[in-house]
Write a protein that holds these residues in place. Structure first.
Motif, PDB file in Angstrom:
ATOM      1  N   VAL A  87       0.847  -1.196   0.000  1.00  0.00           N
ATOM      2  CA  VAL A  87       0.000   0.000   0.000  1.00  0.00           C
ATOM      3  C   VAL A  87       0.883   1.246   0.000  1.00  0.00           C
ATOM      4  O   VAL A  87       1.758   1.394   0.854  1.00  0.00           O
ATOM      5  CB  VAL A  87      -0.922   0.015   1.238  1.00  0.00           C
ATOM      6  CG1 VAL A  87      -1.749   1.297   1.281  1.00  0.00           C
ATOM      7  CG2 VAL A  87      -1.833  -1.206   1.233  1.00  0.00           C
ATOM      8  N   PRO A  88       0.664   2.162  -0.947  1.00  0.00           N
ATOM      9  CA  PRO A  88       1.483   3.375  -1.006  1.00  0.00           C
ATOM     10  C   PRO A  88       1.081   4.383   0.063  1.00  0.00           C
ATOM     11  O   PRO A  88       0.003   4.296   0.647  1.00  0.00           O
ATOM     12  CB  PRO A  88       1.183   3.917  -2.410  1.00  0.00           C
ATOM     13  CG  PRO A  88      -0.213   3.467  -2.687  1.00  0.00           C
ATOM     14  CD  PRO A  88      -0.340   2.116  -2.030  1.00  0.00           C
ATOM     15  N   ASP A  89       1.963   5.344   0.308  1.00  0.00           N
ATOM     16  CA  ASP A  89       1.673   6.425   1.255  1.00  0.00           C
ATOM     17  C   ASP A  89       0.888   7.508   0.523  1.00  0.00           C
ATOM     18  O   ASP A  89       1.400   8.150  -0.398  1.00  0.00           O
ATOM     19  CB  ASP A  89       2.981   6.998   1.813  1.00  0.00           C
ATOM     20  CG  ASP A  89       2.735   8.040   2.899  1.00  0.00           C
ATOM     21  OD1 ASP A  89       1.564   8.256   3.267  1.00  0.00           O
ATOM     22  OD2 ASP A  89       3.716   8.646   3.366  1.00  0.00           O
ATOM     23  N   LEU A  90      -0.346   7.721   0.926  1.00  0.00           N
ATOM     24  CA  LEU A  90      -1.209   8.706   0.271  1.00  0.00           C
ATOM     25  C   LEU A  90      -1.261  10.028   1.016  1.00  0.00           C
ATOM     26  O   LEU A  90      -1.964  10.951   0.605  1.00  0.00           O
ATOM     27  CB  LEU A  90      -2.629   8.141   0.153  1.00  0.00           C
ATOM     28  CG  LEU A  90      -2.763   6.768  -0.516  1.00  0.00           C
ATOM     29  CD1 LEU A  90      -4.208   6.313  -0.481  1.00  0.00           C
ATOM     30  CD2 LEU A  90      -2.236   6.811  -1.950  1.00  0.00           C
ATOM     31  N   GLU A 112      -6.126   8.645  -6.221  1.00  0.00           N
ATOM     32  CA  GLU A 112      -6.872   7.701  -7.054  1.00  0.00           C
ATOM     33  C   GLU A 112      -6.006   7.170  -8.191  1.00  0.00           C
ATOM     34  O   GLU A 112      -6.000   5.967  -8.479  1.00  0.00           O
ATOM     35  CB  GLU A 112      -8.115   8.377  -7.617  1.00  0.00           C
ATOM     36  CG  GLU A 112      -8.993   7.450  -8.443  1.00  0.00           C
ATOM     37  CD  GLU A 112     -10.235   8.144  -8.969  1.00  0.00           C
ATOM     38  OE1 GLU A 112     -11.120   7.447  -9.505  1.00  0.00           O
ATOM     39  OE2 GLU A 112     -10.321   9.383  -8.862  1.00  0.00           O
ATOM     40  N   GLU A 113      -5.262   8.045  -8.833  1.00  0.00           N
ATOM     41  CA  GLU A 113      -4.381   7.617  -9.924  1.00  0.00           C
ATOM     42  C   GLU A 113      -3.313   6.649  -9.414  1.00  0.00           C
ATOM     43  O   GLU A 113      -2.984   5.654 -10.078  1.00  0.00           O
ATOM     44  CB  GLU A 113      -3.713   8.845 -10.556  1.00  0.00           C
ATOM     45  CG  GLU A 113      -4.689   9.755 -11.307  1.00  0.00           C
ATOM     46  CD  GLU A 113      -4.009  11.012 -11.835  1.00  0.00           C
ATOM     47  OE1 GLU A 113      -2.780  11.154 -11.603  1.00  0.00           O
ATOM     48  OE2 GLU A 113      -4.690  11.844 -12.461  1.00  0.00           O
ATOM     49  N   LYS A 114      -2.773   6.963  -8.255  1.00  0.00           N
ATOM     50  CA  LYS A 114      -1.717   6.122  -7.682  1.00  0.00           C
ATOM     51  C   LYS A 114      -2.251   4.731  -7.337  1.00  0.00           C
ATOM     52  O   LYS A 114      -1.575   3.716  -7.556  1.00  0.00           O
ATOM     53  CB  LYS A 114      -1.158   6.805  -6.433  1.00  0.00           C
ATOM     54  CG  LYS A 114       0.208   6.311  -6.002  1.00  0.00           C
ATOM     55  CD  LYS A 114       0.816   7.255  -4.974  1.00  0.00           C
ATOM     56  CE  LYS A 114       2.251   6.845  -4.651  1.00  0.00           C
ATOM     57  NZ  LYS A 114       2.882   7.786  -3.689  1.00  0.00           N
ATOM     58  N   LEU A 115      -3.463   4.667  -6.823  1.00  0.00           N
ATOM     59  CA  LEU A 115      -4.061   3.382  -6.472  1.00  0.00           C
ATOM     60  C   LEU A 115      -4.483   2.599  -7.714  1.00  0.00           C
ATOM     61  O   LEU A 115      -4.332   1.375  -7.766  1.00  0.00           O
ATOM     62  CB  LEU A 115      -5.263   3.600  -5.547  1.00  0.00           C
ATOM     63  CG  LEU A 115      -4.946   4.150  -4.150  1.00  0.00           C
ATOM     64  CD1 LEU A 115      -6.224   4.446  -3.389  1.00  0.00           C
ATOM     65  CD2 LEU A 115      -4.081   3.167  -3.361  1.00  0.00           C
ATOM     66  N   ASP A 170      -3.815  -1.374  -9.175  1.00  0.00           N
ATOM     67  CA  ASP A 170      -5.031  -2.202  -9.154  1.00  0.00           C
ATOM     68  C   ASP A 170      -5.680  -2.226  -7.772  1.00  0.00           C
ATOM     69  O   ASP A 170      -6.177  -3.261  -7.313  1.00  0.00           O
ATOM     70  CB  ASP A 170      -4.734  -3.632  -9.615  1.00  0.00           C
ATOM     71  CG  ASP A 170      -4.376  -3.682 -11.098  1.00  0.00           C
ATOM     72  OD1 ASP A 170      -4.982  -2.921 -11.872  1.00  0.00           O
ATOM     73  OD2 ASP A 170      -3.476  -4.462 -11.464  1.00  0.00           O
ATOM     74  N   LEU A 171      -5.649  -1.081  -7.109  1.00  0.00           N
ATOM     75  CA  LEU A 171      -6.305  -0.927  -5.819  1.00  0.00           C
ATOM     76  C   LEU A 171      -7.427   0.103  -5.954  1.00  0.00           C
ATOM     77  O   LEU A 171      -7.410   0.933  -6.853  1.00  0.00           O
ATOM     78  CB  LEU A 171      -5.306  -0.463  -4.742  1.00  0.00           C
ATOM     79  CG  LEU A 171      -4.134  -1.403  -4.448  1.00  0.00           C
ATOM     80  CD1 LEU A 171      -3.159  -0.765  -3.473  1.00  0.00           C
ATOM     81  CD2 LEU A 171      -4.637  -2.735  -3.899  1.00  0.00           C
ATOM     82  N   LYS A 215      -9.757  -2.462  -1.178  1.00  0.00           N
ATOM     83  CA  LYS A 215     -10.222  -1.090  -0.993  1.00  0.00           C
ATOM     84  C   LYS A 215      -9.409  -0.400   0.104  1.00  0.00           C
ATOM     85  O   LYS A 215      -9.222  -0.951   1.180  1.00  0.00           O
ATOM     86  CB  LYS A 215     -11.700  -1.067  -0.620  1.00  0.00           C
ATOM     87  CG  LYS A 215     -12.621  -1.521  -1.755  1.00  0.00           C
ATOM     88  CD  LYS A 215     -14.076  -1.487  -1.332  1.00  0.00           C
ATOM     89  CE  LYS A 215     -14.984  -1.928  -2.480  1.00  0.00           C
ATOM     90  NZ  LYS A 215     -16.415  -1.929  -2.089  1.00  0.00           N
ATOM     91  N   ILE A 216      -8.947   0.810  -0.206  1.00  0.00           N
ATOM     92  CA  ILE A 216      -8.202   1.612   0.754  1.00  0.00           C
ATOM     93  C   ILE A 216      -9.131   2.729   1.238  1.00  0.00           C
ATOM     94  O   ILE A 216      -9.609   3.532   0.425  1.00  0.00           O
ATOM     95  CB  ILE A 216      -6.923   2.220   0.134  1.00  0.00           C
ATOM     96  CG1 ILE A 216      -6.105   1.131  -0.575  1.00  0.00           C
ATOM     97  CG2 ILE A 216      -6.106   2.935   1.189  1.00  0.00           C
ATOM     98  CD1 ILE A 216      -5.646   0.018   0.330  1.00  0.00           C
TER      99      ILE A 216
END
Length: 203
Positions: free
Chosen positions: A46-49, A58-61, A65-66, A101-102
């Motif tokens: 999971v990236p740091d948002l 949203e683009e990063k996720l 494929d998250l 889902k994050i």
């Protein structure tokens, strides 16, 4: 053929070996199938948002494929840009499966309003913790002649005089006008006219 002879025969051992082999093959196939269906070993970090706008998050996720779910806005925090991500669940660095889902919460665009309390005729010692408890800050202190030392005489915000019940943004600095305790009492001595009685002597 008796059971004893069968259990010691070559045919029995051949059949036993075939059965064991089938069990091993079946177990192997099942593990591979489970690994494929659960994406075992294909976890996503999971990236740091934090501090990203919803659009950028949203683009990063999407690239990983998250998915994301916007839960709510939080109370305004000055260390975060307006409408940027403040909290996320799972946290950054967690391992998740594809399509997970994050859940995120974003920063508000301004502080919420605080109802100004009545500090008039309270001491500075009482007024300061009251302001802090409401998320307000003590600003400039000025003094003017008044018997009560450090007694609150006026509340001001950006030069505007406040009264109890006024609404101001949280984290605002409240200036206080306080008594200096140095006012003197000038006793007014009434001039009492002296009445002189003239005693007429009758001769």
């Amino acid at each position: 053929m008796s059971l004893r002879k069968f259990l010691t025969s070559k045919v029995f051992f051949i059949q036993l070996a075939i059965a064991v082999g089938l069990v091993v093959v079946f177990a192997f196939v099942m593990m591979k199938w489970l690994s494929f269906t659960t994406n075992h070993g294909d976890e996503i970090t999971v990236p740091d948002l934090s501090k990203l706008s919803v659009e950028v998050a949203e683009e990063k996720l999407d690239a990983l494929d998250l998915e994301y779910v916007l839960l709510d806005t939080t109370e305004y925090q000055k260390d975060y840009p307006k409408f940027s991500v403040v909290k996320q669940d799972p946290i950054a660095g967690s391992k998740v499966k594809e399509g997970r889902k994050i859940y995120i919460k974003v920063n508000s665009d301004a502080y919420r309003d605080i109802v100004m309390p009545d500090l008039i005729e309270q001491s500075l010692r009482q007024a300061e913790p009251t302001l802090k408890a409401l998320g307000l800050e003590l600003g400039e202190k000025t003094y003017k002649p008044y018997l009560g030392k450090d007694m609150v005489l006026e509340m001001r915000y950006k030069g505007r005089k406040l009264k109890a019940g006024d609404k101001i943004p949280k984290a605002s600095k409240i200036d206080l006008v306080l008594g200096d305790g140095k006012v003197g009492f000038e006793e007014e001595i009434d001039s009492v006219p002296v009445v002189e009685e003239v005693i007429d002597e009758e001769f």
